[in-house]
Every structure is written in C-alpha cells, then in structure tokens.
Design a protein around this motif. Structure first.
Motif, PDB file in Angstrom:
ATOM      1  N   PHE A  11      -4.333  11.190   8.816  1.00 38.17           N
ATOM      2  CA  PHE A  11      -4.773   9.733   8.857  1.00 38.17           C
ATOM      3  C   PHE A  11      -5.006   9.089   7.751  1.00 38.17           C
ATOM      4  O   PHE A  11      -4.675   7.957   7.277  1.00 38.17           O
ATOM      5  CB  PHE A  11      -6.426  10.015   9.607  1.00 38.17           C
ATOM      6  N   SER A  12      -5.456   9.912   6.557  1.00 39.55           N
ATOM      7  CA  SER A  12      -5.708   9.521   4.876  1.00 39.55           C
ATOM      8  C   SER A  12      -4.442   9.122   4.538  1.00 39.55           C
ATOM      9  O   SER A  12      -4.306   7.993   3.987  1.00 39.55           O
ATOM     10  CB  SER A  12      -6.438  10.401   4.023  1.00 39.55           C
ATOM     11  N   VAL A  13      -3.310   9.839   4.711  1.00 41.77           N
ATOM     12  CA  VAL A  13      -1.979   9.472   4.149  1.00 41.77           C
ATOM     13  C   VAL A  13      -1.484   8.305   4.685  1.00 41.77           C
ATOM     14  O   VAL A  13      -0.845   7.328   3.902  1.00 41.77           O
ATOM     15  CB  VAL A  13      -1.116  10.786   4.467  1.00 41.77           C
ATOM     16  N   MET A  15      -3.372   5.861   6.032  1.00 42.61           N
ATOM     17  CA  MET A  15      -3.955   4.893   5.431  1.00 42.61           C
ATOM     18  C   MET A  15      -3.750   4.356   4.061  1.00 42.61           C
ATOM     19  O   MET A  15      -3.565   3.240   3.848  1.00 42.61           O
ATOM     20  CB  MET A  15      -5.634   5.274   5.604  1.00 42.61           C
ATOM     21  N   ILE A  16      -3.382   5.169   3.373  1.00 42.81           N
ATOM     22  CA  ILE A  16      -3.020   5.031   1.964  1.00 42.81           C
ATOM     23  C   ILE A  16      -1.643   4.443   1.819  1.00 42.81           C
ATOM     24  O   ILE A  16      -1.618   3.528   0.974  1.00 42.81           O
ATOM     25  CB  ILE A  16      -3.168   6.292   0.990  1.00 42.81           C
ATOM     26  N   SER A  94      -6.403  -3.731  -3.392  1.00 47.69           N
ATOM     27  CA  SER A  94      -6.256  -2.287  -2.925  1.00 47.69           C
ATOM     28  C   SER A  94      -7.456  -1.859  -2.829  1.00 47.69           C
ATOM     29  O   SER A  94      -8.659  -2.333  -2.067  1.00 47.69           O
ATOM     30  CB  SER A  94      -5.380  -1.783  -3.996  1.00 47.69           C
ATOM     31  N   ILE A  95      -8.166  -0.587  -3.220  1.00 49.68           N
ATOM     32  CA  ILE A  95      -9.500  -0.177  -3.188  1.00 49.68           C
ATOM     33  C   ILE A  95     -10.308  -0.743  -4.252  1.00 49.68           C
ATOM     34  O   ILE A  95      -9.697  -1.435  -5.334  1.00 49.68           O
ATOM     35  CB  ILE A  95      -9.579   1.425  -3.566  1.00 49.68           C
TER      36      ILE A  95
ATOM     37  N   ALA B 133     -13.054   1.514   1.647  1.00 51.39           N
ATOM     38  CA  ALA B 133     -11.698   1.752   1.554  1.00 51.39           C
ATOM     39  C   ALA B 133     -11.307   2.932   0.687  1.00 51.39           C
ATOM     40  O   ALA B 133     -10.267   3.633   0.661  1.00 51.39           O
ATOM     41  CB  ALA B 133     -10.877   0.565   0.910  1.00 51.39           C
ATOM     42  N   PRO B 136      -9.790   7.282   2.632  1.00 53.83           N
ATOM     43  CA  PRO B 136      -8.666   8.262   2.639  1.00 53.83           C
ATOM     44  C   PRO B 136      -8.632   8.898   1.447  1.00 53.83           C
ATOM     45  O   PRO B 136      -8.033   9.986   1.395  1.00 53.83           O
ATOM     46  CB  PRO B 136      -7.716   7.109   3.042  1.00 53.83           C
ATOM     47  N   PHE B 137      -8.803   8.240   0.108  1.00 55.31           N
ATOM     48  CA  PHE B 137      -8.826   8.971  -0.980  1.00 55.31           C
ATOM     49  C   PHE B 137      -9.790  10.009  -1.103  1.00 55.31           C
ATOM     50  O   PHE B 137      -9.339  11.127  -1.690  1.00 55.31           O
ATOM     51  CB  PHE B 137      -8.726   8.130  -2.012  1.00 55.31           C
ATOM     52  N   ILE B 140      -8.405  13.281   1.233  1.00 55.52           N
ATOM     53  CA  ILE B 140      -7.553  13.547   0.574  1.00 55.52           C
ATOM     54  C   ILE B 140      -7.965  14.650  -0.749  1.00 55.52           C
ATOM     55  O   ILE B 140      -7.635  16.089  -0.728  1.00 55.52           O
ATOM     56  CB  ILE B 140      -6.336  12.912  -0.183  1.00 55.52           C
TER      57      ILE B 140
END
Lengths: 123, 166
Positions: A11-13, A15-16, A94-95, B133, B136-137, B140
């Motif tokens: 999921f994270s990969v 999303m990134i 982005s973030i 946001a 996800p980071f 990981i």
C-alpha cells in the motif's frame, strides 16, 4: 502477521509511487498553517520576488518561511531538530513541510483559487 | 522488587538513555518528522522478553521522562509517550502469541504502532489533514527500522547472560 506487514508495505509503495492528485492546473498554491489555522496562501506561480513570512508561536518561537518564485521552504526555525529546514524547498505538491515542535505546516496543492499575491490581479 | 532486579532494570534504563543520546546526535538521513532508527526500542524489547510487561513499562516511562528532561522539550514528551506506549502495547500483544525467533515481527509491529500513534498526535496537534501524506513513508520506515531493532534485540538476548534476568 507477515501478510499484514506485506500488505501495508505494498500500500505504501503504491501511495508513494503514484500520488493520487492530478489536475490540469499549472498553479501551485502553498498554504501556511499554524495550529490548524490557515495563515496565508501564496500562488507560487505568480510570485516574482523572494520574500519571507515569519510565524511566531504562542511560546515565542519563530519559523521564518521564504517564498521564492515557484518554490517555498523553511529558512529558519527555533526548534531543536530543524527537520523542517532540512526538508528544503518544495515546488510541487508532495508531502508537506512540517515543524512539529512549533505546529507549523506548509502544504502545497494544485489549484487556482483567488489568493493573496501582490501582483496577481493587474488591470 | 529485589535489589538485583532493580539494579538490572536501572542499568537497562541507562542503556536506553545512552542509546537515545547517541541516536539523536547522529545526522538525519531522511528529513521527514518521525523517521528515525528508534534504537532505544532494542532495550524495551529485551526487557519485555526477559522481565515482562510491567517492568518494560517502567523502563520505557523512565527513559521517556528522563530523555524529555535531558534532551527534549514539552512537545516531544507528548509524541514520545503516545508512540512509546502504543508500541509497547502492540509488542506485548504480538509477542504473547509469537515464538522468540519471530522477534523481528514483534519489533516491526511495534515500530508501526509507534509511527501510527505519532502521526495521529501530529494530526491532532496541527489539525492539517495534509500531514497524513506522511503515512506511507512512516510505514516503510517503520518496517525497516523495526526489522533492524528486532534483529539487534535478538542478537543482544543471545549474548546477555540469562542469570541476570532472574
């Protein structure tokens, strides 16, 4: 348990690698928040000169934000970790840049709302 | 609590504080709030396995309060408490039905709980949905750092004399 971890990682990969927001607008808006309150929004596409914006927290600590043509970033912060300064200057959504100790957030997004920009409207 | 046990736990707490101090002196590789090695969790994990939940809780709380006084500020205490307590809660749940050799899974789940709780606090304090946001980071990084601290704790327990734990 491993399956949960693997799913979260997947999921994270995703999303990134594939950020969801895509709009036609070329304008990048940067909003500065403190304690959840919107202080100022800049249309970075319309900024022509460098300027700074200072946020002072209730405890007297300061964050100095520099607005450049097309990008925004934290120039100086009175916090111990300086993570927000190390995040550098952002030019695309982005973030967000976050200073957690002083509760200051700079968030970028695409859009063309009418926002404060000194030379946005010139007739 | 026997003097021996008290001394052992105090030693563990000191080690955790020392690890924390060294870690905060390291340069940050990824400038995203919340991404850090979390090496002090090696100690929490070890105490949890060797001495049980309540001792791990005491060591954790002492470490958090002392580190907050020594290195931090009022705000970091809130983040550390939320992260540390959620991490310990999840680790003690997970470790109760996993074997010792799956220590790294316990550690990963703990790291994920820690990061999740800190992000929740960050959202409550900043009240900007955009900070989500980071999720996800943080997932990981939690998996990577959790794996690393779990393997470290496994190695540590291999060499730590068992007798001390009694």
């Amino acid at each position: 348990m491993l399956a949960i971890i693997a799913l979260l990682a997947l999921f994270s990969v995703i999303m990134i690698l594939f950020p969801s927001v895509h709009t036609d607008s070329e304008h990048v808006l940067a909003s500065i928040y403190q304690d959840g309150e919107l202080l100022e929004t800049y249309d970075l596409s319309l900024v022509s000169e460098k300027s700074t914006y200072t946020v002072t927290s209730r405890s007297g600590r300061q964050n100095i934000i520099e607005i450049r043509p097309g990008s925004i970033g934290m120039l100086h912060a009175d916090c111990p970790d300086h993570l927000c300064v190390e995040q550098g200057f952002l030019s695309h959504p982005s973030i967000p840049i976050t200073c957690l100790p002083n509760s200051v957030v700079i968030e970028l997004r695409y859009g063309d709302d009418t926002v404060h920009a000194p030379d946005a409207i010139t007739y | 609590m026997s003097v021996r046990k008290l001394t052992t736990l105090a030693l563990f707490t000191t080690l955790a504080i020392a690890i924390y101090a060294v870690e905060s002196a390291l340069p940050t590789l990824i400038p995203i709030p919340g991404i850090k090695p979390g090496l002090a969790n090696i100690i929490t994990l070890t105490v949890l396995h060797r001495h049980g939940r309540s001792q791990a809780l005491w060591v954790l709380l002492t470490r958090i309060f002392l580190c907050s006084i020594l290195f931090g500020q009022a705000m970091s205490l809130l983040y550390s408490l939320a992260g540390g307590l959620c991490c310990l809660l999840i680790m003690s749940l997970v470790s109760s039905f996993l074997q010792r050799r799956f220590l790294f899974i316990t550690s990963i789940m703990g790291a994920l709980a820690h990061n999740g709780a800190q992000l929740a606090v960050a959202y409550i304090i900043t009240r900007v949905p955009g900070v989500l946001a980071y999720l996800p980071f943080l997932i990981i990084s939690g998996i990577i750092t959790g794996l690393f601290t779990g393997l470290c704790a496994g190695q540590l327990m291999k060499y730590l004399p068992r007798s001390e734990a009694q």
